[in-house]
Design a protein around this motif. Sequence first.
Motif, short mmCIF file in Angstrom:
data_model
loop_
_atom_site.label_atom_id
_atom_site.label_comp_id
_atom_site.label_asym_id
_atom_site.label_seq_id
_atom_site.Cartn_x
_atom_site.Cartn_y
_atom_site.Cartn_z
N ASP A 1 0.74 -0.94 -0.30
CA ASP A 1 0.01 -0.10 -0.08
C ASP A 1 1.17 1.38 0.07
N VAL A 2 0.91 2.08 -1.49
CA VAL A 2 1.86 3.41 -1.32
C VAL A 2 1.28 4.43 -0.71
N VAL B 1 -3.83 5.04 5.48
CA VAL B 1 -3.29 4.30 6.00
C VAL B 1 -4.36 3.67 6.89
N ALA B 2 -3.95 4.63 7.93
CA ALA B 2 -4.67 4.92 9.41
C ALA B 2 -6.40 3.97 9.06
N GLY C 1 -13.21 -5.73 0.40
CA GLY C 1 -13.65 -6.66 1.44
C GLY C 1 -12.67 -5.69 2.62
N ASP C 2 -12.17 -6.62 3.84
CA ASP C 2 -11.99 -6.55 4.49
C ASP C 2 -10.42 -5.35 4.88
N VAL C 3 -10.64 -4.46 6.22
CA VAL C 3 -9.27 -4.09 6.30
C VAL C 3 -9.15 -3.90 7.36
N GLU C 4 -7.79 -3.90 7.70
CA GLU C 4 -7.35 -3.31 8.93
C GLU C 4 -6.80 -1.91 9.58
N LYS C 5 -7.35 -2.08 10.97
CA LYS C 5 -7.00 -0.25 11.41
C LYS C 5 -6.14 -0.09 12.35
#
Length: 99
Positions: free
Chosen positions: A23-24, A30-31, A95-99
Amino acid sequence: MSEISAKELQSKLENGEQLNIVDVREDDEVAQGIIPGAKHIRLSEIPQRTNEFEKDKHYYMVCRSGGRSGRATEFLKEQGYDVTNMAGGMLAWEGDVEK
């Protein structure tokens, strides 16, 4: 430039494929959520961090809409890496994401 849709990439992940996703986007983006297992390297850092890529592995590049990851994909391709851009970026990701 080689591209994959967000839906196709999501299917690969859901089928248990081991993928190298980078991920750029910037830190604040990204947060808000990153694809589970993705590595975060800001676009501006890619040229200094090519040592973190291996020429015998395939990488999928991701950003917000596909533009920055497209630039990263083209740069890494020129350096001899096997890279695919995720078209549509995180705006297209369902789809799913992580935080």
